[in-house]
Design an enzyme around this catalytic site. Structure first.
Site, PDB file in Angstrom:
ATOM      1  N   ASP A  31     -15.287   1.331  -7.336  1.00  0.00           N
ATOM      2  CA  ASP A  31     -14.367   0.872  -6.289  1.00  0.00           C
ATOM      3  C   ASP A  31     -14.949  -0.362  -5.591  1.00  0.00           C
ATOM      4  OD1 ASP A  31     -11.898   2.524  -4.636  1.00  0.00           O
ATOM      5  OD2 ASP A  31     -12.882   0.839  -3.624  1.00  0.00           O
ATOM      6  N   ILE A  32     -14.076  -1.309  -5.308  1.00  0.00           N
ATOM      7  CA  ILE A  32     -14.506  -2.565  -4.677  1.00  0.00           C
ATOM      8  C   ILE A  32     -14.900  -2.344  -3.207  1.00  0.00           C
ATOM      9  CG2 ILE A  32     -12.252  -3.367  -3.796  1.00  0.00           C
ATOM     10  CD1 ILE A  32     -12.867  -6.080  -5.150  1.00  0.00           C
ATOM     11  N   ASN A  86      -4.494   9.967  -4.174  1.00  0.00           N
ATOM     12  CA  ASN A  86      -3.514   9.804  -3.102  1.00  0.00           C
ATOM     13  C   ASN A  86      -2.159   9.494  -3.723  1.00  0.00           C
ATOM     14  OD1 ASN A  86      -5.535  10.064  -1.053  1.00  0.00           O
ATOM     15  ND2 ASN A  86      -6.157   7.953  -1.451  1.00  0.00           N
ATOM     16  N   GLY A  92      -2.019   7.591   1.762  1.00  0.00           N
ATOM     17  CA  GLY A  92      -3.025   6.541   1.677  1.00  0.00           C
ATOM     18  C   GLY A  92      -3.091   5.828   0.339  1.00  0.00           C
ATOM     19  N   GLN A  93      -2.068   6.003  -0.510  1.00  0.00           N
ATOM     20  CA  GLN A  93      -2.092   5.286  -1.795  1.00  0.00           C
ATOM     21  C   GLN A  93      -1.779   3.814  -1.559  1.00  0.00           C
ATOM     22  OE1 GLN A  93       0.708   6.616  -4.834  1.00  0.00           O
ATOM     23  NE2 GLN A  93      -0.346   5.441  -6.428  1.00  0.00           N
ATOM     24  N   SER A  94      -2.702   2.947  -1.971  1.00  0.00           N
ATOM     25  CA  SER A  94      -2.491   1.508  -1.792  1.00  0.00           C
ATOM     26  C   SER A  94      -2.253   0.791  -3.111  1.00  0.00           C
ATOM     27  CB  SER A  94      -3.688   0.884  -1.068  1.00  0.00           C
ATOM     28  OG  SER A  94      -4.878   1.066  -1.814  1.00  0.00           O
ATOM     29  N   HIS A  99      -4.652   6.907 -10.221  1.00  0.00           N
ATOM     30  CA  HIS A  99      -6.111   6.796 -10.249  1.00  0.00           C
ATOM     31  C   HIS A  99      -6.715   7.991  -9.550  1.00  0.00           C
ATOM     32  CE1 HIS A  99      -4.578   4.561  -6.753  1.00  0.00           C
ATOM     33  NE2 HIS A  99      -5.673   4.943  -6.098  1.00  0.00           N
ATOM     34  N   HIS A 101     -10.078   9.024  -7.574  1.00  0.00           N
ATOM     35  CA  HIS A 101     -11.329   8.601  -6.950  1.00  0.00           C
ATOM     36  C   HIS A 101     -12.383   9.669  -7.266  1.00  0.00           C
ATOM     37  CE1 HIS A 101      -9.503   5.717  -3.916  1.00  0.00           C
ATOM     38  NE2 HIS A 101      -8.427   6.448  -4.190  1.00  0.00           N
TER      39      HIS A 101
HETATM   40  P1  AMP Z   1      -5.757   4.207  -3.046  1.00  0.00           P
HETATM   41  O1  AMP Z   1      -5.821   3.568  -1.681  1.00  0.00           O
HETATM   42  O2  AMP Z   1      -5.943   5.678  -3.067  1.00  0.00           O
HETATM   43  O3  AMP Z   1      -4.514   3.757  -3.777  1.00  0.00           O
HETATM   44  O4  AMP Z   1      -7.000   3.637  -3.848  1.00  0.00           O
HETATM   45  C1  AMP Z   1      -7.048   2.321  -4.315  1.00  0.00           C
HETATM   46  C2  AMP Z   1      -8.493   1.950  -4.365  1.00  0.00           C
HETATM   47  O5  AMP Z   1      -8.600   0.786  -5.163  1.00  0.00           O
HETATM   48  C3  AMP Z   1      -9.123   1.620  -3.012  1.00  0.00           C
HETATM   49  O6  AMP Z   1     -10.210   2.498  -2.771  1.00  0.00           O
HETATM   50  C4  AMP Z   1      -9.569   0.168  -3.165  1.00  0.00           C
HETATM   51  O7  AMP Z   1     -10.799  -0.099  -2.529  1.00  0.00           O
HETATM   52  C5  AMP Z   1      -9.678   0.032  -4.668  1.00  0.00           C
HETATM   53  N1  AMP Z   1      -9.525  -1.318  -5.198  1.00  0.00           N
HETATM   54  C6  AMP Z   1      -8.579  -2.229  -4.849  1.00  0.00           C
HETATM   55  N2  AMP Z   1      -8.737  -3.345  -5.578  1.00  0.00           N
HETATM   56  C7  AMP Z   1      -9.791  -3.146  -6.396  1.00  0.00           C
HETATM   57  C8  AMP Z   1     -10.465  -3.919  -7.396  1.00  0.00           C
HETATM   58  N3  AMP Z   1     -10.061  -5.173  -7.697  1.00  0.00           N
HETATM   59  N4  AMP Z   1     -11.536  -3.389  -8.032  1.00  0.00           N
HETATM   60  C9  AMP Z   1     -11.950  -2.126  -7.734  1.00  0.00           C
HETATM   61  N5  AMP Z   1     -11.357  -1.342  -6.814  1.00  0.00           N
HETATM   62  C10 AMP Z   1     -10.295  -1.833  -6.155  1.00  0.00           C
END
Ligand code: AMP
Length: 113
Positions: A31-32, A86, A92-94, A99, A101
């Site tokens: 994760d970034i 999520n 909290g899904q962004s 995916h 975690h």
């Molecule tokens: P969620 O918020 O559950 O949808 O998780 C999305 C995750 O993707 C978050 O923890 C972000 O930090 C991660 N993320 C977003 N962009 C990147 C990226 N380019 N490389 C790795 N992780 C990322």
């Protein structure tokens, strides 16, 4: 591959990710913005929007992903960890690509916030 999907682009190698594991069906990458000393994501290469998009046509990849999580954590020497997915904005899904975690390396609280 879905256009404008960040994780489809990472799965296709179009956007770099720090890879932990890859095979023909899934990819694990760090994760970034890590929320624990160990924090990686495992995604299917096929686009599925979230757990809510899993059905009898695509669920085999989920079993595969959990096999990968079980094996990869052992290879990394991780014994205790949390797997989180999520679904939807309120949870909290962004990123709208399924995916999981995998978080480890610190004490975790329950229930999650
Ligand atoms: P969620 O918020 O559950 O949808 O998780 C999305 C995750 O993707 C978050 O923890 C972000 O930090 C991660 N993320 C977003 N962009 C990147 C990226 N380019 N490389 C790795 N992780 C990322």
């Amino acid at each position: 591959m879905k256009n404008d999907c960040l994780f489809c682009a990472i799965a296709a190698g179009e956007i770099p990710g720090r890879k932990a594991y890859e095979d023909d069906k899934c990819l694990a990458f760090y994760d970034i913005a890590p929320q624990a000393p160990v924090h990686f994501l495992v995604i299917p290469k096929e686009h599925i929007a979230s757990v809510a998009g899993i059905d009898d046509t695509n669920s085999a990849v989920v079993a595969h992903i959990f096999e990968v999580i079980s094996r990869l954590t052992k290879e990394l020497g991780i014994e205790s960890y949390r797997v989180v997915s999520n679904i939807g904005e309120q949870a909290g899904q962004s990123v709208p690509h399924l995916h999981f975690h995998v978080l480890s390396g610190r004490d975790m609280t329950w229930p999650p916030g």
